[in-house]
Enzyme design. Structure first.
Site, mmCIF file in Angstrom:
data_model
loop_
_atom_site.group_PDB
_atom_site.id
_atom_site.type_symbol
_atom_site.label_atom_id
_atom_site.label_comp_id
_atom_site.label_asym_id
_atom_site.label_seq_id
_atom_site.Cartn_x
_atom_site.Cartn_y
_atom_site.Cartn_z
ATOM 1 N N ALA A 154 0.749 -1.270 0.119
ATOM 2 C CA ALA A 154 0.188 -0.135 -0.041
ATOM 3 C C ALA A 154 0.856 1.318 0.018
ATOM 4 O O ALA A 154 0.648 2.085 -0.801
ATOM 5 C CB ALA A 154 -1.041 -0.007 1.112
ATOM 6 N N TYR A 155 1.910 1.173 0.893
ATOM 7 C CA TYR A 155 2.770 2.498 0.944
ATOM 8 C C TYR A 155 3.432 2.709 -0.323
ATOM 9 O O TYR A 155 3.586 3.777 -0.640
ATOM 10 C CB TYR A 155 3.549 2.151 2.191
ATOM 11 C CG TYR A 155 4.464 3.459 2.524
ATOM 12 C CD1 TYR A 155 4.169 4.515 3.283
ATOM 13 C CD2 TYR A 155 5.999 3.152 2.167
ATOM 14 C CE1 TYR A 155 4.935 5.519 3.496
ATOM 15 C CE2 TYR A 155 6.796 4.355 2.347
ATOM 16 C CZ TYR A 155 6.179 5.673 3.111
ATOM 17 O OH TYR A 155 7.278 6.539 3.415
ATOM 18 N N SER A 156 4.149 1.456 -0.990
ATOM 19 C CA SER A 156 4.916 1.673 -1.984
ATOM 20 C C SER A 156 4.144 2.323 -3.204
ATOM 21 O O SER A 156 4.630 2.934 -3.874
ATOM 22 C CB SER A 156 5.601 0.166 -2.402
ATOM 23 O OG SER A 156 6.323 -0.177 -1.172
ATOM 24 N N SER A 158 1.343 3.717 -3.143
ATOM 25 C CA SER A 158 0.984 5.256 -2.655
ATOM 26 C C SER A 158 1.927 6.144 -3.332
ATOM 27 O O SER A 158 1.737 7.387 -3.735
ATOM 28 C CB SER A 158 0.437 5.457 -1.543
ATOM 29 O OG SER A 158 1.313 5.279 -0.632
ATOM 30 N N LYS A 159 3.337 5.871 -2.758
ATOM 31 C CA LYS A 159 4.370 6.673 -3.040
ATOM 32 C C LYS A 159 4.793 6.842 -4.520
ATOM 33 O O LYS A 159 5.236 7.856 -5.138
ATOM 34 C CB LYS A 159 5.328 6.533 -2.027
ATOM 35 C CG LYS A 159 5.412 6.671 -0.704
ATOM 36 C CD LYS A 159 5.033 8.037 -0.217
ATOM 37 C CE LYS A 159 4.949 8.419 1.172
ATOM 38 N NZ LYS A 159 4.953 9.877 1.556
#
Ligand code: NAD
Length: 248
Positions: A154-156, A158-159
């Protein structure tokens, strides 16, 4: 073009903690009028006390489009165009979990803060920046968005979306005096990193060739350059701060 720091105002989301607070302190020290934006009122007031009386605050959840439009609109009405926007508000969501096991609700939340938050805030400040033919937008992305960290889908993702938005926005406003860039740090010890599972932090730090984490001073110094009037021929770019992990 605005050449003097003391004639400028900066709005920093996620400004109550970690990287956002370090950048706020740096810009304040240079004479920029700083407004901290964060979603916890007590935390943002504590941060203001650490910076000084001349620092303003707005308590806004960046995932709330209406709230962003209202608060940022009011600020621009009162003080004039924002010269510098730094988007540092961000969350990791649940980490150390495979992408087929992560909950869709968590992915949704991480995207709403990391991507939509930065989209909403830049959308709110760009028209006034364009009207004065000057502005600097800096999105704090992540090495995870360039490389993809296992356990952090999710983090990767979104970035990565933030990095793509930076490229698009940078090109769209090129030639106007407004630049839009991003910064992709590896690991910097902040409350966000302290809250992550130790196995995930070890995975990330082991990948840094310099064998250390970045410091808040290093990121604040690089951010200050990116949002400076002198950084006038770079836009749509994602700067590296990864101790050698990314060499592209
Ligand atoms: N620390 C690192 O190693 C690292 C590495 C790469 C990228 N980043 C990015 O840097 C940015 C800052 O991270 P940090 O390490 O300083 O974390 P942090 O947790 O110390 O600070 C993040 C701040 O964002 C605020 N925030 C969270 N959700 C918000 C919302 N919906 N609306 C408004 N504010 C909100 C939090 O209250 C907090 O004050 C994040 O975007 C993060 O993804 C950090």
């Amino acid at each position: 073009m605005k050449t003097i720091w003391t004639e400028q105002q900066a709005l920093i989301t996620g400004g109550a903690s970690g990287i956002g607070l370090a950048i706020a302190k740096k810009l304040n020290g240079l004479g920029v009028k700083v407004t901290l934006c964060d979603c916890y009122s007590e935390k943002v007031e504590e941060a203001r006390a650490r910076i000084g009386e001349d620092c303003r605050t707005v308590c806004v959840d960046v995932t709330d489009l209406k709230a962003v439009e209202t608060a940022f609109g009011k600020l621009i009405e009162q003080t004039g165009p924002i010269d510098i926007l730094v988007n540092s508000a961000g969350i990791t969501g649940i980490t150390n979990v495979h992408s087929h096991e992560v909950s869709p609700a968590d992915v949704d939340l991480v995207f709403r803060v990391n991507f939509f938050g930065s989209f909403y805030t830049s959308r709110a400040v760009l028209p006034a920046m364009l009207s004065q033919n000057y502005g600097r937008i800096l999105h704090i992305a992540s090495i995870a968005g360039k490389e993809g960290n296992a356990g952090m889908m999710a983090y990767s993702a979104s970035k990565a979306a933030v990095i793509a938005m930076t490229k698009v926005q940078g090109k769209e406003v090129a030639g106007t005096g407004v630049t839009v860039n991003a910064l992709a740090p590896a690991v910097i010890r902040t409350p966000m990193v302290e809250a992550m599972p130790p196995a995930q932090v070890t995975y990330m730090t082991d990948k840094i060739p310099m064998k250390r984490c970045g410091t808040l001073e290093e990121i604040a110094d690089m951010a200050a350059f990116i949002v400076s009037p002198e950084a006038s021929f770079t836009t749509g770019f994602t700067f590296d701060l990864s101790g050698g992990r990314a060499t592209y």
